[in-house]
Design an enzyme around this catalytic site. Structure first.
Site, PDB file in Angstrom:
ATOM      1  N   HIS A 146    -136.526  29.163 -88.009  1.00  0.00           N
ATOM      2  CA  HIS A 146    -137.592  29.558 -88.931  1.00  0.00           C
ATOM      3  C   HIS A 146    -136.992  29.949 -90.286  1.00  0.00           C
ATOM      4  CE1 HIS A 146    -141.292  31.514 -90.321  1.00  0.00           C
ATOM      5  NE2 HIS A 146    -140.484  32.475 -90.741  1.00  0.00           N
ATOM      6  N   GLU A 147    -135.942  30.752 -90.247  1.00  0.00           N
ATOM      7  CA  GLU A 147    -135.297  31.177 -91.488  1.00  0.00           C
ATOM      8  C   GLU A 147    -134.652  29.995 -92.205  1.00  0.00           C
ATOM      9  OE1 GLU A 147    -135.929  34.041 -92.750  1.00  0.00           O
ATOM     10  OE2 GLU A 147    -136.956  34.638 -90.919  1.00  0.00           O
ATOM     11  N   HIS A 174    -137.079  28.007 -94.285  1.00  0.00           N
ATOM     12  CA  HIS A 174    -137.350  28.548 -95.611  1.00  0.00           C
ATOM     13  C   HIS A 174    -136.339  27.985 -96.623  1.00  0.00           C
ATOM     14  CE1 HIS A 174    -140.429  31.331 -94.404  1.00  0.00           C
ATOM     15  NE2 HIS A 174    -139.623  31.971 -93.571  1.00  0.00           N
TER      16      HIS A 174
END
Length: 89
Positions: free
Chosen positions: A81-82, A85
């Site tokens: 998820h990170e 980004h």
């Protein structure tokens, strides 16, 4: 780098935590994205985050809590998820 300094983050190297290093490297390679520099923030809450001044200077910060209590299979979605980004700017 400013964000990491504000959070008193320490850069993590491969020999410091080979498993985390390998997870991040594998996921970045799979995403065809630059491998971010990885930092540890000494904080009790499990709060990873990603930041970059530009696409070529990605940084990923994690706290010790999830590293101590999660398996690779549990860490991958969180770190993915990170990394998303970073990949999507």
């Amino acid at each position: 780098q400013v964000v990491m300094s504000m959070n008193t983050a320490e850069e993590l190297h491969a020999q410091d935590n080979p498993e985390l290093w390998q997870i991040v490297e594998d996921m970045a390679m799979g995403a065809r994205a630059p491998r971010p520099r990885v930092y540890i923030i000494d904080e009790a809450s499990p709060n990873p985050f990603a930041t970059a001044r530009d696409p070529e200077h990605p940084r990923l910060a994690v706290t010790p809590a999830p590293l101590a209590t999660r398996t690779r299979a549990e860490l991958q979605p969180v770190l993915g998820h990170e990394l998303s980004h970073l990949r999507n700017y």
